[in-house]
Design a protein around this motif. Sequence first.
Motif, PDB file in Angstrom:
ATOM      1  N   LYS A 152      -2.886  -3.453   0.387  1.00 51.86           N
ATOM      2  CA  LYS A 152      -1.767  -2.685  -0.151  1.00 51.86           C
ATOM      3  C   LYS A 152      -2.091  -1.204   0.029  1.00 51.86           C
ATOM      4  N   ASP A 210       2.110   5.968  -5.922  1.00 52.42           N
ATOM      5  CA  ASP A 210       3.082   5.104  -6.589  1.00 52.42           C
ATOM      6  C   ASP A 210       3.600   5.793  -7.844  1.00 52.42           C
ATOM      7  N   ASP A 218      -3.505   3.917  -5.324  1.00 48.82           N
ATOM      8  CA  ASP A 218      -2.751   2.683  -5.129  1.00 48.82           C
ATOM      9  C   ASP A 218      -2.838   2.179  -3.684  1.00 48.82           C
ATOM     10  N   GLU A 257       6.364  -2.481  -6.562  1.00 46.90           N
ATOM     11  CA  GLU A 257       6.537  -2.281  -5.117  1.00 46.90           C
ATOM     12  C   GLU A 257       5.441  -2.929  -4.279  1.00 46.90           C
ATOM     13  N   THR A 299      -4.132  -3.098  -5.510  1.00 47.81           N
ATOM     14  CA  THR A 299      -4.109  -2.556  -6.875  1.00 47.81           C
ATOM     15  C   THR A 299      -2.734  -2.941  -7.433  1.00 47.81           C
TER      16      THR A 299
HETATM   17 ZN    ZN Z   1       1.640   0.185  -7.093  1.00 43.54          ZN
END
Ligand code: ZN
Length: 491
Positions: free
Chosen positions: A260, A265, A283, A344, A369
């Motif tokens: 990710k 974020d 993130d 997300e 995360t």
């Molecule tokens: Zn996030």
Amino acid sequence: MPLNVQATSGEFSAAAVDVLAVFATEGDLAKQKPLSELNKALGGGLLEHAGHVDFTGKSEQTLDVVTLGKIKPKHVIVIGLGKKDAITAAALRSYAAVAARFANSVMAKSLALALPDPSADLRPVAEGAKLGAYRFSKYFTGDRVPKSELREVLVYVGRATPAHRKQLALGAAVADAVIIARDAVNEPPNELYPLAMAEIARKIAKKGKLKIQVFDKKAIQQKGMKLLYAVGQGSVHEPCFIHMSYVPKKAKKKIVFVGKGLTFDSGGLCIKPAPGMGDMKSDMGGAAAVLGLMAAVSAIAPSVEVHGVIASAENMPDAGAYRPGDVFGSLSGKTVEIVNTDAEGRLVLADALTYASRLKPDVIIDAATLTGACMVALGKTCSAFYTADDDLAGKFAGSARAVGEQFWRMPLLDDLREQLKSDVADLKHTGERWGGSISAALFLREFVEGAAWIHCDIAGPVLGDRAKGVYPKGGTGHPVLTFLDVVESMG
Ligand code: ZN
Ligand code: BES
Ligand code: MN
């Protein structure tokens, strides 16, 4: 100047270094070598001091003294290793890291390390020394620029051999790879946006002779990665998708790591509260780990085919941002109703997992995360992992244990799956608050096709509150070492 780690032999208390590090285990300190010898060289003061401050050799305890000319090293640090039978490779790595961190704190340029086991593999020692000496200081100016840095570590072995040199070189390369992950996590989000991450990946690929493909916003749209596209649509920084690969000649196994890569974020329209929002620069910790892993793999050259896949975007509120209520398709073809724009991560990962599945690997491991709920469950220093494959779970837990990174297996509870049912689309992307890390994992599972799969929720450990063992404060490089061990154990 890079830190040089070297094997050497001889009398370490006579070494012309700034810091001498020795170890102690629990039990009578006076009976332990080389502690007792060093105590003698210091005129008996060391053990007396240990008594005064209740130093008993417990793991994580340290005792430091200034030698004031009694022996050549200016400082001595005694580092507790805990129980005598617990001196593992992970303990050695941590020992070297604590010593190097101390050396930097007293502005030392050179460090001599005594080893509890002269026949030990020195790779973890080099890893620890370099990781312990790590500091993220690129944005400091004037007084804040570190005035001194550790340049040389001498590791004392019975007799230095070419094998030692090779172990140290491997360790240094692995540490450099972990440091790539740490740097990326520490880098501020105005500097590290998705396409900047792609540049880092390109550099790693070039240096390590890896293949790399980067899909920009247009390519993401063309390929049908609609969820990644949706998450990125509220930012002035374009999303991107990165695929790095290491393909050796006779590989028996193929593994894909998926990260990710949210370079920031904010929560999007479902914006996060201000306190702690800055931490959301981390993130992209999963993506950072994939970058570090691919750098390590290129240095170690295992006989396993390894792919690193990163879905990167910035989650921002904007007139163009995706919203709750939106419905999107995905690379897999499944449709998803958006509930909360702050969830997300699972969206960008969904497309990345479908992409990873289509590479037809034996195993997919993702790192993200992903949820605050995971931190509620396991605290800030332990990651969750999820898999349906018990055999794989055992191997993964074994790798984490071997390198000293904290992971705990969590259950893929099927009864939570119904929380993901939507009235208007195939799936809703969030469930209830309770079991939030589990329902996130169940959502991801919908996008894995065929391969065995492990999902790692690493929300806590990618960013440290304080230095501990190998980990510094800030970006830790978790879980690069675990992932590397998984790869090395495969082939
Ligand atoms: Zn996030
Ligand atoms: N990146 C966060 C998770 C996170 C929170 C990581 C704190 C590290 C520290 C993730 O995108 C997120 O916001 N998750 C939400 C999901 C919720 C809206 C279902 C969360 O955990 O609150
Ligand atoms: Mn979020």
